[in-house]
Enzyme design. Sequence first.
Site, PDB file in Angstrom:
ATOM      1  N   ASP A   8      37.398  49.290  39.314  1.00  0.00           N
ATOM      2  CA  ASP A   8      38.324  49.876  38.136  1.00  0.00           C
ATOM      3  C   ASP A   8      38.684  51.259  38.647  1.00  0.00           C
ATOM      4  O   ASP A   8      37.863  52.136  38.910  1.00  0.00           O
ATOM      5  CB  ASP A   8      37.291  50.139  36.947  1.00  0.00           C
ATOM      6  CG  ASP A   8      38.044  50.230  35.691  1.00  0.00           C
ATOM      7  OD1 ASP A   8      39.338  50.337  35.841  1.00  0.00           O
ATOM      8  OD2 ASP A   8      37.454  50.512  34.555  1.00  0.00           O
ATOM      9  N   ASP A 102      44.856  47.936  37.413  1.00  0.00           N
ATOM     10  CA  ASP A 102      44.065  48.912  37.959  1.00  0.00           C
ATOM     11  C   ASP A 102      42.374  48.570  37.848  1.00  0.00           C
ATOM     12  O   ASP A 102      41.418  49.190  37.972  1.00  0.00           O
ATOM     13  CB  ASP A 102      43.741  49.892  36.876  1.00  0.00           C
ATOM     14  CG  ASP A 102      43.652  49.754  35.411  1.00  0.00           C
ATOM     15  OD1 ASP A 102      43.499  48.239  35.091  1.00  0.00           O
ATOM     16  OD2 ASP A 102      43.621  50.486  34.691  1.00  0.00           O
ATOM     17  N   GLU A 103      42.038  47.040  37.580  1.00  0.00           N
ATOM     18  CA  GLU A 103      40.691  46.568  37.786  1.00  0.00           C
ATOM     19  C   GLU A 103      40.719  45.170  38.291  1.00  0.00           C
ATOM     20  O   GLU A 103      41.761  44.459  37.986  1.00  0.00           O
ATOM     21  CB  GLU A 103      40.086  46.595  36.495  1.00  0.00           C
ATOM     22  CG  GLU A 103      40.405  45.752  35.561  1.00  0.00           C
ATOM     23  CD  GLU A 103      39.564  46.016  34.252  1.00  0.00           C
ATOM     24  OE1 GLU A 103      38.313  45.919  34.176  1.00  0.00           O
ATOM     25  OE2 GLU A 103      40.064  46.140  33.126  1.00  0.00           O
TER      26      GLU A 103
END
Length: 356
Positions: A8, A102-103
């Site tokens: 993350d 983003d993850e």
Amino acid sequence: MRKIVHIDMDAFYASVEQRDDPSLRGRPVVVAWRGKRSVVCAASYEARRFGVRSAMPAITAERLCPEAVFVPPDFGRYKAVSRQVREIFLRHTDLVEPLSLDEAYLDVTRNKTGLPTATRVAKTIRQQIRDETQLNASAGVAPAKFLAKIASDWKKPNGLFVIQPHEVLDFLAPLSVARIPGVGKVMEAKLARYGIRSVGDLRSWDIFELERRFGRYGLRLHELAHGIDHSEVKPDRPVQSISAEDTFDIDRFRDELGPAIRQLAEKAWQATRKTERLARTVVLKLKTDQFKIYTRSITPGDSINNVDEVSALALLLLQRVELPADTRYRLVGVGLSNFYEPGQLGGQTELFGNEF
């Protein structure tokens, strides 16, 4: 036994802005357009200290943090960085399941680089991200997906947390049931009525009693409370739908729903910016004070290109709900679905992830 890593990126959008503009470093940065209808896309950790959070109305963020620097989002730039990060993931495994820009989850049970443990893989990935993008990422390592996601949040920002297989039960026991996937505020309240507030409380219940009270989800609760999660990492799983909804403190008439619909359209639209796929369908959801649910959808001829189109279509759908004028509504939701790849009118999301 699987070895799962959840990566993350820390305050991703805001961190990219601070990286690219040295004058923003150390300052409370809020990635959002200014205005009453705008919502926060991301907030730096300096801004979070004031209570600023993603999906919060921008006007609220401005009130909480008057010194905040507002930066309009640049999704093209964020997607370019996301591609860099995804390329790093793929050096280690082909089993990468993006959740957003983003993850991502990574299954490193067998990794390409021959590193002996999942922990070493996670450390290497974090260092490569730091060296090649000048950004920080947090990581969680565990034998199951939901555990890895909990772990990645454990030492944020810029942290690594590992849950070894023999530690799972002890780790889970004191956690709030709200940490379990699928347990939202409503389910949390239901469980609390039975005295179930922690995972340890939940684990003490008989599986058949959980099934009797909560149906099939009761079986799922039993498994997760015991650290059992057979969910596989599924590479490049395409987004099916994205939505945002709100339950009102006081029931509202239809004529009072406009502002809420516009705000929810903004939230849903912002959420789609985490994927390069485009939506063709807008969905409106309403729940009356009698708990009856109504949905309406519309698919225009072309793709939906901006938040104003989402708002306009959702408001049009509102007019198609033929209920008496005195009907009160306790919930409204706006969703986007029927996604397809750019240039392909109807995949791949742009990112995105024994000893451990």
